[in-house]
Scaffold this motif. Structure first.
Motif, PDB file in Angstrom:
ATOM      1  N   LYS A 188       0.831  -1.211   0.000  1.00  0.00           N
ATOM      2  CA  LYS A 188       0.000   0.000   0.000  1.00  0.00           C
ATOM      3  C   LYS A 188       0.866   1.262   0.000  1.00  0.00           C
ATOM      4  O   LYS A 188       0.530   2.259  -0.639  1.00  0.00           O
ATOM      5  CB  LYS A 188      -0.908  -0.009   1.240  1.00  0.00           C
ATOM      6  CG  LYS A 188      -1.795   1.209   1.383  1.00  0.00           C
ATOM      7  CD  LYS A 188      -2.620   1.112   2.665  1.00  0.00           C
ATOM      8  CE  LYS A 188      -3.511   2.337   2.855  1.00  0.00           C
ATOM      9  NZ  LYS A 188      -4.259   2.269   4.125  1.00  0.00           N
ATOM     10  N   SER A 189       1.992   1.223   0.679  1.00  0.00           N
ATOM     11  CA  SER A 189       2.852   2.387   0.850  1.00  0.00           C
ATOM     12  C   SER A 189       3.599   2.723  -0.445  1.00  0.00           C
ATOM     13  O   SER A 189       4.434   1.939  -0.913  1.00  0.00           O
ATOM     14  CB  SER A 189       3.864   2.128   1.977  1.00  0.00           C
ATOM     15  OG  SER A 189       4.856   3.129   2.000  1.00  0.00           O
ATOM     16  N   LYS A 190       3.294   3.892  -1.031  1.00  0.00           N
ATOM     17  CA  LYS A 190       3.986   4.328  -2.245  1.00  0.00           C
ATOM     18  C   LYS A 190       5.469   4.578  -1.955  1.00  0.00           C
ATOM     19  O   LYS A 190       6.334   4.344  -2.810  1.00  0.00           O
ATOM     20  CB  LYS A 190       3.331   5.595  -2.792  1.00  0.00           C
ATOM     21  CG  LYS A 190       1.939   5.349  -3.356  1.00  0.00           C
ATOM     22  CD  LYS A 190       1.333   6.629  -3.904  1.00  0.00           C
ATOM     23  CE  LYS A 190      -0.063   6.365  -4.462  1.00  0.00           C
ATOM     24  NZ  LYS A 190      -0.692   7.609  -4.987  1.00  0.00           N
ATOM     25  N   LYS A 191       5.754   5.044  -0.741  1.00  0.00           N
ATOM     26  CA  LYS A 191       7.135   5.302  -0.365  1.00  0.00           C
ATOM     27  C   LYS A 191       7.938   4.001  -0.363  1.00  0.00           C
ATOM     28  O   LYS A 191       9.084   3.955  -0.848  1.00  0.00           O
ATOM     29  CB  LYS A 191       7.190   5.955   1.020  1.00  0.00           C
ATOM     30  CG  LYS A 191       8.590   6.400   1.418  1.00  0.00           C
ATOM     31  CD  LYS A 191       8.555   7.146   2.752  1.00  0.00           C
ATOM     32  CE  LYS A 191       9.978   7.604   3.138  1.00  0.00           C
ATOM     33  NZ  LYS A 191       9.983   8.321   4.427  1.00  0.00           N
ATOM     34  N   ALA A 192       7.336   2.938   0.160  1.00  0.00           N
ATOM     35  CA  ALA A 192       8.011   1.634   0.191  1.00  0.00           C
ATOM     36  C   ALA A 192       8.248   1.121  -1.221  1.00  0.00           C
ATOM     37  O   ALA A 192       9.308   0.550  -1.523  1.00  0.00           O
ATOM     38  CB  ALA A 192       7.180   0.638   0.998  1.00  0.00           C
ATOM     39  N   LYS A 208       9.023   1.112   6.896  1.00  0.00           N
ATOM     40  CA  LYS A 208       8.110   1.326   8.024  1.00  0.00           C
ATOM     41  C   LYS A 208       6.938   0.350   7.917  1.00  0.00           C
ATOM     42  O   LYS A 208       6.323   0.209   6.857  1.00  0.00           O
ATOM     43  CB  LYS A 208       7.598   2.759   8.020  1.00  0.00           C
ATOM     44  CG  LYS A 208       8.643   3.788   8.422  1.00  0.00           C
ATOM     45  CD  LYS A 208       8.038   5.187   8.502  1.00  0.00           C
ATOM     46  CE  LYS A 208       9.073   6.197   8.970  1.00  0.00           C
ATOM     47  NZ  LYS A 208       8.496   7.570   9.042  1.00  0.00           N
ATOM     48  N   LYS A 210       3.976   0.453   9.572  1.00  0.00           N
ATOM     49  CA  LYS A 210       2.646   1.086   9.579  1.00  0.00           C
ATOM     50  C   LYS A 210       2.256   1.512   8.166  1.00  0.00           C
ATOM     51  O   LYS A 210       2.969   2.250   7.502  1.00  0.00           O
ATOM     52  CB  LYS A 210       2.653   2.298  10.508  1.00  0.00           C
ATOM     53  CG  LYS A 210       1.251   2.840  10.792  1.00  0.00           C
ATOM     54  CD  LYS A 210       1.296   3.912  11.873  1.00  0.00           C
ATOM     55  CE  LYS A 210      -0.090   4.443  12.196  1.00  0.00           C
ATOM     56  NZ  LYS A 210      -0.970   3.435  12.775  1.00  0.00           N
ATOM     57  N   GLY A 211       1.128   0.998   7.701  1.00  0.00           N
ATOM     58  CA  GLY A 211       0.617   1.354   6.379  1.00  0.00           C
ATOM     59  C   GLY A 211       1.371   0.717   5.232  1.00  0.00           C
ATOM     60  O   GLY A 211       1.209   1.126   4.073  1.00  0.00           O
ATOM     61  N   LEU A 212       2.179  -0.328   5.529  1.00  0.00           N
ATOM     62  CA  LEU A 212       2.987  -0.942   4.475  1.00  0.00           C
ATOM     63  C   LEU A 212       2.137  -1.758   3.505  1.00  0.00           C
ATOM     64  O   LEU A 212       2.347  -1.721   2.293  1.00  0.00           O
ATOM     65  CB  LEU A 212       4.060  -1.832   5.113  1.00  0.00           C
ATOM     66  CG  LEU A 212       5.021  -2.554   4.160  1.00  0.00           C
ATOM     67  CD1 LEU A 212       5.785  -1.562   3.296  1.00  0.00           C
ATOM     68  CD2 LEU A 212       5.982  -3.449   4.950  1.00  0.00           C
ATOM     69  N   LYS A 214      -1.693  -3.441   1.965  1.00  0.00           N
ATOM     70  CA  LYS A 214      -3.110  -3.168   1.723  1.00  0.00           C
ATOM     71  C   LYS A 214      -3.977  -3.882   2.752  1.00  0.00           C
ATOM     72  O   LYS A 214      -5.011  -3.376   3.174  1.00  0.00           O
ATOM     73  CB  LYS A 214      -3.503  -3.618   0.313  1.00  0.00           C
ATOM     74  CG  LYS A 214      -2.873  -2.789  -0.795  1.00  0.00           C
ATOM     75  CD  LYS A 214      -3.253  -3.356  -2.158  1.00  0.00           C
ATOM     76  CE  LYS A 214      -2.592  -2.564  -3.280  1.00  0.00           C
ATOM     77  NZ  LYS A 214      -2.882  -3.152  -4.611  1.00  0.00           N
ATOM     78  N   GLU A 236      10.263   0.179  12.368  1.00  0.00           N
ATOM     79  CA  GLU A 236      10.949   0.012  11.095  1.00  0.00           C
ATOM     80  C   GLU A 236      11.649  -1.339  11.097  1.00  0.00           C
ATOM     81  O   GLU A 236      12.128  -1.804  12.136  1.00  0.00           O
ATOM     82  CB  GLU A 236      11.980   1.131  10.888  1.00  0.00           C
ATOM     83  CG  GLU A 236      11.357   2.462  10.515  1.00  0.00           C
ATOM     84  CD  GLU A 236      12.374   3.448   9.968  1.00  0.00           C
ATOM     85  OE1 GLU A 236      13.542   3.041   9.751  1.00  0.00           O
ATOM     86  OE2 GLU A 236      12.007   4.614   9.756  1.00  0.00           O
TER      87      GLU A 236
END
Length: 440
Positions: A188-192, A208, A210-212, A214, A236
């Motif tokens: 889900k995380s665009k940063k990841a 991270k 949290k929020g990694l 979907k 992390e």
């Protein structure tokens, strides 16, 4: 013995049972004589103990036991002969000053009676019967999944969004050290995603939690921790990239079709899609039917009006539970169970009025069908009839299994009855819309 009934109102009655000495004395005497033959009492030879001593020691207990048995047998017989449809069991009324030293006894039992009501199957309001269809989007997605599942892995050195990335998650403080494979459609995380794309085998990245993903439940498997722990984590983790593979989709050819469905059962992409659509919609029927059964049940409970002997049932719950209950606790238990009791009565009425029966032979065939479907899951697609008969006989010898199968078969029969006679309206929907509409 004399049994009479006093009707209190439509839902409550009192049964009076008069027991005389002639009703029980012969049985009591016979049991006491048998006791005398077997009694071992110091100072007396076996079988020579005075009857007066036997009566003094055992007489009252034998009398109480035999009178209670006599009452139970004759009360059940009376309820059957009089065709009294009772709820729960008869409750003995407390009698002040009851004396077991008398020769004749009078007992009273409270009855809670089932109400009279009708259940018209042709409901005033039409109930929706969903017909769930597999649309093109669903079929095409299933084809893609099949191609991916039966495709081959091509090793790569650098990560792209199309790849499967195998590596190890670590966090020393939380004792996390777990090897797993990630697909980008899990993230889900665009940063990841940005961090991972372009990385090479051997690289270590920090992510991270949290929020990694979907879906939160992915954390449990990829980190190798319990669901409770995963829910509380906000840390992390390091991820060491060990393998990068691109899954090359399988070709839609005869080799794949035969692998999926057997030789020559499917011969083209068009036939494959037709088969997927047909198989999917058969599976959807079970969900649609269950939804219909639930909706008809709810409709009947909400729209079939009748009173229950609530006072009697509350008292029955209070007196017959495993643990002693206060009146308030029994009242709460009754409120919890009232809806279920109402449906039991409604279902029983529907079954009786429409003569819905289960014959032994059809229950056996139902069991064989269930066994066959179970065996198919393990690759046994064509079991011999003798083998099915043997397993079914073993299943039918287990009363718990017979009860479970009977309930399932009765649900199926009721469903067929509702489809035939209830006021239904068919609504065609895709599976996606069915889920949105039914489950929100």
């Amino acid at each position: 013995m004399n049994i009479t009934k006093e009707q209190i109102d439509d839902l409550n009655a009192v049964v009076k049972v008069a027991v005389t000495k002639d009703d029980y004395q012969d049985k009591v005497d016979k049991i006491l004589k048998d006791y005398r033959k077997q009694a071992n009492i110091p100072g007396f030879r076996k079988g020579q103990v005075p009857m007066g001593l036997i009566k003094k020691q055992y007489g009252k207990a034998v009398l109480v036991d035999e009178v209670n048995k006599l009452i139970q047998d004759n009360l059940n017989k009376y309820l059957t002969e009089e065709k009294l449809d009772v709820l729960g069991n008869p409750l003995p009324k407390q009698q002040d000053g009851f004396d077991w030293d008398k020769e004749d006894f009078d007992f009273e039992f409270e009855l809670g009676l089932a109400p009279n009501f009708e259940v018209p199957l042709k409901t005033k309001k039409a109930i929706t019967h969903y017909k769930i269809v597999a649309d093109k989007k669903m079929v095409n997605e299933q084809v893609e999944r099949i191609q991916k599942q039966y495709g081959k892995l091509v090793s790569k050195s650098e990560v792209s969004k199309k790849d499967e990335v195998t590596g190890t998650f670590k966090n020393e403080e939380e004792e996390i050290d777990n090897k797993t494979t990630l697909e980008f459609n899990m993230l889900k995380s665009k940063k990841a995603i940005d961090i991972l794309v372009g990385k090479k085998v051997g690289d270590v990245v920090s992510l991270k939690i949290k929020g990694l993903f979907k879906e939160d439940n992915f954390l449990t498997s990829v980190l190798g921790v319990s669901a409770d722990k995963a829910e509380k984590l906000n840390i992390e983790v390091s991820f060491t990239i060990e393998e990068v593979n691109e899954r090359e989709p399988a070709e839609l050819n005869q080799e794949l079709f035969d692998k999926l469905f057997g030789p020559d059962a499917v011969k083209s992409e068009k036939e494959l899609k037709e088969r997927i659509k047909e198989d999917s919609e058969k599976q959807f029927e079970q969900q649609s039917d269950q939804k219909l059964l639930n909706d008809v049940t709810e409709y009947f409970i909400e729209n079939t009006k009748f009173d229950l002997p609530s006072g009697f049932l509350t008292k029955w719950i209070q007196m017959t539970g495993e643990n002693p209950l206060t009146e308030e606790q029994a009242s709460e238990e009754y409120e919890k169970s009232e809806k279920g009791l109402r449906y039991q009565l409604i279902e029983g009425k529907v079954i009786k009025d429409n003569d819905v029966q289960i014959q032994f032979d059809e229950l056996k065939e139902f069991a064989k069908g269930f066994i066959k479907s179970q065996m198919a899951q393990y690759g046994q697609l064509n079991p011999a009839e003798e083998e099915l008969d043997t397993i079914a006989a073993r299943v039918m010898s287990n009363q718990d299994e017979v009860k479970r199968l009977s309930e399932q078969l009765m649900s199926q029969k009721l469903l067929n009855l509702y489809k035939e006679k209830a006021n239904l309206k068919t609504k065609e929907v895709t599976y996606e819309n069915f889920v949105k509409e039914v489950y929100g």
